[in-house]
Each structure stands twice: as structure tokens, then as C-alpha cells.
Scaffold this motif. Structure first.
Motif, short mmCIF file in Angstrom:
data_model
loop_
_atom_site.label_atom_id
_atom_site.label_comp_id
_atom_site.label_asym_id
_atom_site.label_seq_id
_atom_site.Cartn_x
_atom_site.Cartn_y
_atom_site.Cartn_z
N TRP A 72 0.84 -1.19 0.00
CA TRP A 72 0.00 0.00 0.00
C TRP A 72 0.88 1.24 0.00
N ASN A 106 0.55 8.57 -0.85
CA ASN A 106 -0.76 8.71 -1.48
C ASN A 106 -1.57 7.48 -1.12
N GLY A 157 -4.38 6.44 -1.44
CA GLY A 157 -5.46 5.96 -2.29
C GLY A 157 -5.01 4.98 -3.37
N THR A 158 -3.74 4.52 -3.31
CA THR A 158 -3.26 3.56 -4.30
C THR A 158 -2.48 2.44 -3.62
N TRP A 180 -2.87 0.09 -8.57
CA TRP A 180 -4.32 -0.02 -8.44
C TRP A 180 -4.88 1.09 -7.54
N SER A 181 -6.17 1.31 -7.69
CA SER A 181 -6.95 2.09 -6.72
C SER A 181 -8.05 1.19 -6.19
N GLU A 191 -10.86 1.95 -5.53
CA GLU A 191 -12.14 2.42 -6.06
C GLU A 191 -12.39 1.92 -7.49
N ARG A 192 -11.37 1.32 -8.12
CA ARG A 192 -11.51 0.92 -9.52
C ARG A 192 -11.34 -0.59 -9.67
#
Length: 345
Positions: free
Chosen positions: A111, A115, A117-118, A131-132, A134-135
Motif C-alpha cells: 500500500w 498517497n 489511495g493507491t 491499483w486504486s 475504487e476501480r
């Protein structure tokens, strides 16, 4: 020393929670990961020892895990079936999300510490994917063209990614660069290159390339990393002078499976090896301890209580600076204080 038995499952990785000093997670596989199910253990350190808070079953071995930096109850796993799964400790017995793009075993997940979020994954298929959560599809694929055993985001910059692979190279990617023919690749350092300073007892014989199994960023010096692998040597590198290793720490008798720099001390790192020992090292850079900023490293101590291949090791981020955890194929997770095993210079 505290002990927990992962009965019927052989651990591959252990990680402390970044949110709680008493919570650990362990990824494991039945039959040494060769065939059979995987299991993710969530462990708590209590006054009565280590207690299993919860476990999740998977259809294939889990080679690695990483805690979410966004949510205290979530963590990712790397699967032998090429899948990445996100589990939530408070939600049922199945993953809350999953991703499947790799065509071979996923061997590491990490992780982003900056940032948050990725995250990334690396696989035996020769790629690193960003990766995110959220996707459903990956954001970026970084081709390495060699089996990738370990990949990480830099803890100092959100767009710098490193990986080590079967071809004995440490690669550095900068996601800010244009995706040209180099695919964000900025450095490819031959790990087997001769050291900058002669290492006593190692000789000047050039070692051939060997598979590199693990690497880790120094938490205090933003250009320093360490690598280790099949030849049993822990090497440190400075990306400012990328022609070869700064230090070579010798002593392990077999392959080194995992290394981890201390989150408390800039010169100390821990290693876990197939020789069944976990060893603590200094790279000689601590001026207060007599180092000159780049001095010769040495082994400071070892823990040899495991009776099978030592596979994983991790430091506790909280409290006193010596607590860590290790896991091995003897179906045991040990929590211990490094300082009890260190010997004076």
C-alpha cells in the motif's frame, strides 16, 4: 517471546497493523503453498498471549499481505491464483473486493504510504500493477520482463516504485515521467555488481546473477534501499550512486526471504532466511555508534528459535524500538524483542 501456531498452514508473511500496536496479520498456505487452501489470520496480542481474532479461508495460498493505509480494519492479500483480495475484519467471511489481471501468482502487495489511495502488486508474470481500491481495473502496468518477487512504493515519494526480480536487478520507476519506450523506468541497477568498498571475507570474486527475493526502503534516508535473495547476502544501495552496492552484509547460510528496515533506527535492518534464523544488522552509517555515514556493516545479533525456513519478519511501529514479529514454515509466529538477541560490538 510470544508464540502462535498456525496449525495446518505454513506462513509466508507477517505484518503489524499501522493503526494498533497489538494487532498482527499472517498470510499462509496449506502444504507449504504447493497445493491446497490459503488462510489469512488476524491476531491480537493480549495479556494471555497471542489470540486469533478472526481468520479468512481462500482457495489458494496467500503469498503476501499489506494493511490498508485508509481503513484500520482492511487488508490486501496476494494469491497464488493470480488474484488480489481486500478483506474487512468487521465484514463476514468473504473479501469485500477483488482484482484479477495477473496471469501468474501474485507474490507481493504494498500500500502506498504517501498517497494512501493507491496500492501495487507484483507477479511471476513479469509485471507490477498500480491499483486504486475504487476501480476494478489497474491504473498502470509496469513491464519488468522477469519474475517479480517484491515491489514497493517509496515511503518518501508517492510516485516512485521499486522492484526486484529473478534477473538480479533492482528497478526504479518514476510514475511522473512520460510513459515512453522505457515505461517509466528510470534506473535498472545490477544487484550482483561488485561493491564500492571491499568487503572483508567476501573476496573480489565476481558473483554471478542470482534471484533477488526481497527488498525494502530505508525509512529515514530517501535514497537508500536494501536487497537480499538466493545468495544469502544482504546488500544496501544508494540511488544517488547506482553503480553497485554500498554495503554487503554476509552471514546467512542460505537464501534470505525477507528484509525490513527499522522504523525507529536509520541504520538497523532485520532479515529472515531459509537457514532458519532471523538476524539484525547495522549498515555502519550511524555516526553516534561509531559509523562514518557509510561504514562497514555487521551482524548485531540473531534469533534462531524457528525450526523451518524463516519466511517473514516485520517491526512494530509503536512503543519500544526493538519489538518485531517473525513467521516460518514451522507453523509458528513469534513476537520477540530484538534487543534481547543483540550482542555488543
Amino acid at each position: 517471546m510470544l508464540e502462535f501456531r498456525t496449525a495446518g498452514f505454513n506462513p509466508y508473511s507477517v505484518k503489524y497493523s499501522p493503526f494498533f500496536d497489538s494487532r498482527l496479520a499472517v498470510s499462509a498456505g496449506a502444504n507449504f503453498g504447493l497445493v491446497g487452501n490459503g488462510r489469512l489470520f488476524i491476531l491480537n496480542l493480549t495479556a494471555n498471549g497471542i489470540v486469533c481474532e478472526k481468520f479468512f479461508e481462500t482457495q489458494d495460498c496467500l503469498f503476501d499481505l499489506t494493511w490498508s493505509e485508509q481503513h484500520e480494519n482492511q487488508l490486501l492479500t496476494a494469491g497464488g491464483d493470480g488474484s488480489i483480495k481486500l478483506f474487512d475484519i468487521g465484514v463476514g467471511e468473504f473479501p469485500v473486493a477483488g482484482w484479477q489481471e495477473h496471469s501468474r501468482e501474485v507474490f507481493s502487495v504494498h500500500w502506498n504510504l504517501v498517497n494512501k489511495g493507491t496500492f501495487l502488486s507484483s507477479s511471476w508474470d513479469g509485471t507490477v500493477k498500480i491499483w486504486s481500491p475504487e476501480r476494478k481495473e489497474s491504473i498502470t502496468t509496469l513491464p519488468v520482463h522477469s519474475c517479480v518477487y517484491s515491489a514497493q512504493f517509496s515511503p518518501h515519494h508517492p510516485d516512485v516504485v521499486t522492484c526486484v526480480s529473478r534477473d538480479s536487478h533492482l528497478r526504479v520507476f518514476d510514475l511522473r515521467s512520460k510513459p515512453s519506450a522505457q515505461n517509466h523506468l528510470t534506473l535498472a541497477i545490477p544487484i550482483h555488481a561488485p561493491p564500492k568498498v571491499a568487503v572483508p571475507g567476501y573476496g573480489n570474486v565476481s558473483t554471478g546473477p542470482t534471484e533477488c527475493l526481497t527488498h525494502d526502503w530505508n525509512k529515514y534516508r530517501d535514497s537508500v534501499l536494501a536487497t537480499a535473495g538466493v545468495d544469502g547476502v544482504v546488500r544496501t544501495f544508494d540511488l544517488r550512486v547506482p553503480s553497485g552496492p554500498v554495503n554487503m552484509l554476509t552471514g546467512h547460510e542460505y537464501a534470505v526471504r525477507k528484509i525490513s528496515w527499522s522504523p525507529h533506527l536509520s541504520d538497523v535492518l532485520l532479515s529472515a532466511s531459509y537457514d532458519m534464523t532471523c538476524r539484525v544488522w547495522t549498515d555502519g552509517s550511524n555516526v553516534d555508534q561509531g559509523g562514518n555515514g557509510a561504514g562497514l556493516g555487521r551482524e548485531m545479533g540473531r534469533m534462531d528459535r524457528h525450526t523451518e525456513f524463516a519466511m517473514g519478519v516485520d517491526w512494530c511501529l509503536f512503543g519500544a524500538e526493538g519489538w518485531c514479529s517473525s513467521c516460518a514454515w514451522d507453523e509458528r509466529v513469534l513476537v520477540w524483542d530484538v534487543r534481547e538477541y543483540m550482542r555488543p560490538a
